[in-house]
Design an enzyme around this catalytic site. Structure first.
Site, PDB file in Angstrom:
ATOM      1  CE  LYS A  91      -7.297  24.152 -14.315  1.00 49.75           C
ATOM      2  NZ  LYS A  91      -7.665  24.546 -12.985  1.00 49.75           N
ATOM      3  CG  ASP A  92      -5.503  22.034  -9.320  1.00 46.76           C
ATOM      4  OD1 ASP A  92      -6.158  23.049  -9.102  1.00 46.76           O
ATOM      5  OD2 ASP A  92      -5.952  21.062  -9.972  1.00 46.76           O
ATOM      6  CG  LEU A 116     -14.644  12.134 -12.256  1.00 42.94           C
ATOM      7  CD1 LEU A 116     -14.286  10.652 -12.387  1.00 42.94           C
ATOM      8  CD2 LEU A 116     -13.591  12.849 -11.419  1.00 42.94           C
ATOM      9  CG  HIS A 117     -12.612  17.616 -16.354  1.00 41.76           C
ATOM     10  ND1 HIS A 117     -11.267  17.340 -16.424  1.00 41.76           N
ATOM     11  CD2 HIS A 117     -12.750  18.504 -15.332  1.00 41.76           C
ATOM     12  CE1 HIS A 117     -10.618  18.048 -15.531  1.00 41.76           C
ATOM     13  NE2 HIS A 117     -11.495  18.756 -14.837  1.00 41.76           N
ATOM     14  N   GLY A 175      -2.650  16.448 -10.920  1.00 34.48           N
ATOM     15  CA  GLY A 175      -2.500  17.204 -12.157  1.00 34.48           C
ATOM     16  C   GLY A 175      -1.616  18.433 -11.996  1.00 34.48           C
ATOM     17  CB  SER A 233     -14.983  20.522 -11.781  1.00 36.97           C
ATOM     18  OG  SER A 233     -14.213  19.341 -11.833  1.00 36.97           O
ATOM     19  N   GLY A 290      -9.535  15.583 -18.043  1.00 30.97           N
ATOM     20  CA  GLY A 290      -8.311  15.785 -17.263  1.00 30.97           C
ATOM     21  C   GLY A 290      -8.196  14.738 -16.165  1.00 30.97           C
ATOM     22  CG  HIS A 291     -10.997  14.729 -12.931  1.00 27.37           C
ATOM     23  ND1 HIS A 291     -12.038  15.542 -13.322  1.00 27.37           N
ATOM     24  CD2 HIS A 291     -10.464  15.312 -11.835  1.00 27.37           C
ATOM     25  CE1 HIS A 291     -12.142  16.567 -12.493  1.00 27.37           C
ATOM     26  NE2 HIS A 291     -11.196  16.454 -11.585  1.00 27.37           N
TER      27      HIS A 291
HETATM   28  P1  AMP Z   1     -10.182  18.223  -8.557  1.00 26.99           P
HETATM   29  O1  AMP Z   1     -11.296  17.257  -8.717  1.00 26.99           O
HETATM   30  O2  AMP Z   1     -10.404  19.535  -9.222  1.00 26.99           O
HETATM   31  O3  AMP Z   1      -9.735  18.355  -7.121  1.00 26.99           O
HETATM   32  O4  AMP Z   1      -8.949  17.591  -9.323  1.00 26.99           O
HETATM   33  C1  AMP Z   1      -8.512  16.293  -9.054  1.00 26.99           C
HETATM   34  C2  AMP Z   1      -7.200  16.063  -9.728  1.00 26.99           C
HETATM   35  O5  AMP Z   1      -7.345  16.240 -11.135  1.00 26.99           O
HETATM   36  C3  AMP Z   1      -6.124  17.060  -9.258  1.00 26.99           C
HETATM   37  O6  AMP Z   1      -4.879  16.372  -9.142  1.00 26.99           O
HETATM   38  C4  AMP Z   1      -6.099  18.048 -10.396  1.00 26.99           C
HETATM   39  O7  AMP Z   1      -4.866  18.719 -10.530  1.00 26.99           O
HETATM   40  C5  AMP Z   1      -6.365  17.152 -11.586  1.00 26.99           C
HETATM   41  N1  AMP Z   1      -6.871  17.914 -12.724  1.00 26.99           N
HETATM   42  C6  AMP Z   1      -7.876  18.832 -12.715  1.00 26.99           C
HETATM   43  N2  AMP Z   1      -8.017  19.378 -13.938  1.00 26.99           N
HETATM   44  C7  AMP Z   1      -7.081  18.799 -14.727  1.00 26.99           C
HETATM   45  C8  AMP Z   1      -6.722  18.947 -16.104  1.00 26.99           C
HETATM   46  N3  AMP Z   1      -7.328  19.803 -16.910  1.00 26.99           N
HETATM   47  N4  AMP Z   1      -5.706  18.180 -16.587  1.00 26.99           N
HETATM   48  C9  AMP Z   1      -5.051  17.300 -15.778  1.00 26.99           C
HETATM   49  N5  AMP Z   1      -5.359  17.117 -14.480  1.00 26.99           N
HETATM   50  C10 AMP Z   1      -6.349  17.854 -13.961  1.00 26.99           C
END
Ligand code: AMP
Length: 292
Positions: A162-163, A25-26, A160, A202, A28-29
Site C-alpha cells: 500500500k505504501d 489497525l484494520h 505493505g 487508517s 490490512g494491518h
Molecule cells: P501504518 O499504520 O499506516 O503506518 O501502516 C503500517 C503497515 O501496514 C505499513 O507497512 C503499511 O504499508 C501497511 N498497510 C497499511 N494499509 C494497508 C493495506 N490496505 N493493505 C496492506 N498493508 C497495509
C-alpha cells in the site's frame, strides 16, 4: 499476548517477525500480522507508535486516530505474541541528564532534528513521488524503523505494498546496511482492499460519505492504466479519471517497480502509483502493471 513498553520487555523476542504500525489497525494491518504468524517458529511482534518525526508540522500527527484497546484485540486475533507500544522517550532517548545542557530540547524535538538529516537510500529522494510532497517523511520513517529493528533484532519484517515507495525505501535501507541487522528479510505484502476496491487505510475514516465515493477514482484510474498500451497513455488515462472524480492529483505515474524512476526498459516490472487529495485528505494507492 504481552503488551511491551520497554527495550527490556523485548529481549525475549529478539529474532522475531516484526510488523511495525502506527495503530488504528484494520484488516490490512491484520493481514501483515497473519502473514508473519504463518511463517511459524518465530514469535510475532507488532508495534504501535505514532511516530512524530515522520509527520511534517502541517500534517495530522495530533489528530491521527488512536484506538489502542481495539488494536490490541485485533493484533492478538491476527496472531501477535507481543505488541510493543513505546513512549516517545523509549523510542528517542534524550541524552542522559548528566550530558544534557540546561534547557535542553525534549526527546521529541531532538529526534525531529535528527530525522531531518537521517541518511536515506536513493529511492527515498530521487523519484520525486512522496519525497517531493513530504520531503522530511522518509527521514523519519527510516529513523523509527531502524530504531525498531535495533530494539527487536528481527529476522523478518513485514510492510505493505500500500505504501509502495516506503516498502522500497525500507528494503533498500536493509540492503544498503549488510550486517547491521543480521539475517533480516524484508517482506512486502499485497494491499488489502474494501469490497469496492478502495485500499484500506487508517485515514479513510476522515472521508465524508460523498468523498468516500470520489475516492474510488484511485482504483478506477489504476485499473484503467493496466489496459493502456504504454506508460504515457497510462498516465494520461489516470489523470483523466482522477479529475473526473474531483480528485486533486499530486502525482499519477508509471515507474520502474524497483527504482521508482521513469520507465526506460519496458521489459522490467512497472508500477502505477497515485497520490491525490480530497480537501485535506491525502490518499495514495498503486498497482503492479503487467509488462506494457
Ligand atoms: P501504518 O499504520 O499506516 O503506518 O501502516 C503500517 C503497515 O501496514 C505499513 O507497512 C503499511 O504499508 C501497511 N498497510 C497499511 N494499509 C494497508 C493495506 N490496505 N493493505 C496492506 N498493508 C497495509
Amino acid at each position: 499476548m504481552l503488551v511491551a513498553t520497554t527495550a527490556v520487555d523485548l529481549a525475549p523476542f529478539h529474532g522475531c517477525a516484526l510488523v511495525p504500525t502506527m495503530g488504528a489497525l484494520h484488516d490490512g494491518h491484520a493481514s501483515l500480522i497473519s502473514r508473519a504468524a504463518a511463517l511459524g517458529g518465530v514469535p510475532v511482534v507488532a508495534t504501535i507508535f505514532v511516530n512524530p518525526t515522520q509527520f511534517a508540522p502541517t500534517e495530522d500527527f495530533a489528530a491521527y486516530p488512536r484506538t489502542l484497546s481495539a488494536d490490541l484485540a485485533m493484533a492478538e486475533r491476527a496472531g501477535a505474541q507481543a505488541v510493543f507500544v513505546p513512549s516517545v522517550e523509549t523510542m528517542y532517548p534524550a541524552p542522559s541528564a548528566a550530558n544534557a545542557a540546561p534547557g535542553a530540547l525534549s526527546a521529541h524535538a531532538l529526534a525531529a532534528r535528527e530525522a531531518a538529516s537521517w541518511p536515506v537510500p536513493r529511492v527515498a529522494i530521487e523519484p520525486r513521488l512522496e519525497d517531493a510532497f513530504r520531503p522530511t517523511h522518509f527521514g523519519g520513517v527510516c529513523q523509527v524503523v531502524a530504531r525498531l529493528f535495533d530494539l527487536t533484532q528481527p529476522l523478518h519484517a513485514f510492510f505493505g505494498e500500500k505504501d509502495y515507495q516506503q516498502l522500497r525505501v525500507l528494503t533498500s535501507m536493509v540492503e544498503d546496511a549488510p550486517g547491521r541487522w543480521p539475517g533480516l528479510a524484508v517482506h512486502g505484502a499485497p494491499t488489502v482492499r474494501e469490497p469496492d476496491g478502495l485500499a484500506m487505510s487508517s485515514r479513510n475514516r476522515y472521508l465524508r460519505p460523498e468523498q468516500r465515493v470520489q475516492a474510488l477514482g484511485l482504483i478506477h484510474a489504476l485499473r484503467l492504466a493496466e489496459s493502456e498500451p504504454d506508460p504515457s497513455a497510462a498516465e494520461a488515462a489516470m489523470h483523466r479519471t482522477l479529475h473526473e472524480h474531483g480528485l486533486r492529483v499530486d502525482y499519477a505515474v508509471v515507474r520502474d517497480a524497483r527504482t521508482l524512476e521513469p520507465v526506460t526498459d519496458r521489459s522490467r516490472p512497472t508500477r502505477a502509483l497515485i497520490a491525490a487529495r480530497l480537501d485535506t485528505v491525502r490518499l495514495i494507492d498503486n498497482l503492479a502493471l503487467s509488462v506494457l
